[in-house]
Write an enzyme that holds these catalytic residues in place. Structure first.
Site, PDB file in Angstrom:
ATOM      1  N   LYS A   1       3.368   6.213   5.228  1.00 21.93           N
ATOM      2  CA  LYS A   1       2.468   5.401   4.838  1.00 21.93           C
ATOM      3  C   LYS A   1       2.951   3.951   5.075  1.00 21.93           C
ATOM      4  O   LYS A   1       4.150   3.624   4.681  1.00 21.93           O
ATOM      5  CB  LYS A   1       2.463   5.658   3.154  1.00 21.93           C
TER       6      LYS A   1
ATOM      7  N   SER B   1       0.882  -1.346   0.057  1.00 17.77           N
ATOM      8  CA  SER B   1      -0.083  -0.121  -0.181  1.00 17.77           C
ATOM      9  C   SER B   1       0.835   1.265   0.073  1.00 17.77           C
ATOM     10  O   SER B   1       0.143   2.334   0.073  1.00 17.77           O
ATOM     11  CB  SER B   1      -1.222   0.001   1.096  1.00 17.77           C
TER      12      SER B   1
ATOM     13  N   SER C   1      -5.933   3.328   4.225  1.00 19.88           N
ATOM     14  CA  SER C   1      -5.353   2.701   3.431  1.00 19.88           C
ATOM     15  C   SER C   1      -6.175   1.968   2.630  1.00 19.88           C
ATOM     16  O   SER C   1      -6.404   0.632   2.246  1.00 19.88           O
ATOM     17  CB  SER C   1      -4.221   1.513   4.071  1.00 19.88           C
TER      18      SER C   1
ATOM     19  N   LYS D   1       0.181   3.876  -2.778  1.00 13.56           N
ATOM     20  CA  LYS D   1      -0.694   4.722  -2.600  1.00 13.56           C
ATOM     21  C   LYS D   1      -0.402   6.293  -2.704  1.00 13.56           C
ATOM     22  O   LYS D   1      -1.062   7.318  -2.612  1.00 13.56           O
ATOM     23  CB  LYS D   1      -1.738   4.668  -1.409  1.00 13.56           C
TER      24      LYS D   1
END
Length: 324
Positions: free
Chosen positions: A275, A102, A159, A105
């Protein structure tokens, strides 16, 4: 267009400049056509315009720093980069192909924030509301009408793969078309060892990056104040309407362990945000922005750690040993 009639002397100087960039830490502003040594941009650079690498950390594939980090074996790849001095501080397999999960992203959010109005509204499609049984989601349903801004919080804090698909469809019409934009954008940053096939980071053998490429992507993302505001938020309350016109309120929560309070950063390091990413193939991943005691911005990345504890243990050792 190619400059095919320039004097040989200039060409030789350009070639030497390119070779030197592989071995020297330097900095440069982004240029169009960054990979053509005979482009007009390189010629203009020779005439006084900044070169591509004048504001980024430049390094080679030699690892360093592991002798001072006892937990380096806990992850496959890691790096630390001083954004303000343009120095690579820690290097562990920076150019190895790895799955980003993720942390993908980050690039998705950059494209949207750079090009879109966050007040626009998006109607969530069937595909976006059903990203797969193993997906992390922020709870969107088909027919929900939600702003781009709230989708970005759902994307980066919770997320949400559902938010990722909704944003990709809003911007490009399809996941495939958005992946094309992702790859072009990444390459414009110099991230040439990456390939993206979806906006969320769901596992795919053709969806990969490197620690160094993610540093390049993240360093561009943090140049946007709106991006930093999102990743530094512990929570965000989103209010939107469902398919029936009713009001829905969701609270999105940051998954970064430093912001949740689950983990504490080393002394003299202040975490801004980051993140996370986790899949079976990617392991545990974290891309982080922090500040050291000199108020210098530090990007630190750990990829493919064996577990959450391993991830934060290695991250803390890198920050305490190399960020200051």
């Amino acid at each position: 267009m190619r400059c095919i009639n320039k004097p040989d002397k200039i060409k030789r100087l350009l070639c030497l400049t390119c070779i030197a960039a592989l071995f020297m830490t330097g900095c440069g502003s982004k240029i169009e056509n960054a990979y053509d040594p005979y482009s007009t941009d390189y010629i203009n650079g020779y005439n006084g315009v900044d070169y591509f690498a004048s504001n980024i950390c430049v390094t080679n594939d030699v690892n360093f720093g592991q002798d001072s980090v006892s937990s380096s074996s806990l992850a496959e790849g890691a790096g630390a980069f001083n954004v303000d001095t343009h120095q690579v501080l820690y290097s562990q397999n920076l150019f190895e192909k790895l799955y980003p999960a993720s942390t993908t992203k980050i690039l998705t959010a950059y494209i949207i924030l750079k090009n879109c109005d966050t007040n626009d509204t998006v109607t969530v499609s069937h595909d976006a509301a059903n990203p797969g049984s193993s997906s992390s989601v922020c709870g969107l349903k088909e027919g929900d009408v939600i702003t781009v801004g709230d989708l970005l919080y759902g994307l980066l804090l919770d997320s949400g793969n559902d938010a990722a698909i909704a944003l990709a469809e809003y911007y490009s019409g399809s996941i495939e078309a958005f992946a094309d934009v992702m790859n072009k954008t990444a390459k414009s940053f110099g991230a040439t060892n990456s390939n993206f096939v979806n906006p969320s980071g769901l596992p795919d053998e053709n969806h990969y990056t490197t620690v160094y490429d993610m540093y390049l992507i993240f360093s561009n993302a943090i140049s946007l104040e709106s991006f930093v505001n999102i990743i530094s938020s512990q929570t965000h309350d989103a209010t939107y309407t469902n398919a029936s016109g009713g009001s829905v309120t969701k609270t999105y929560k940051n998954t970064c362990g430093y912001l949740t309070g689950a983990y504490t950063a080393p002394d003299n390091v202040t975490v801004t945000g980051g993140k996370t990413g986790t899949t079976g193939e990617a392991g545990y991943c974290l891309v982080l922005l922090s500040q050291n005691a000199k108020n210098e911005r530090i990007i630190s990345i750990v990829y493919k750690a064996g577990g959450k504890s391993d991830l934060y243990t290695l991250m803390n050792e890198i920050l305490s040993g190399f960020a200051n």
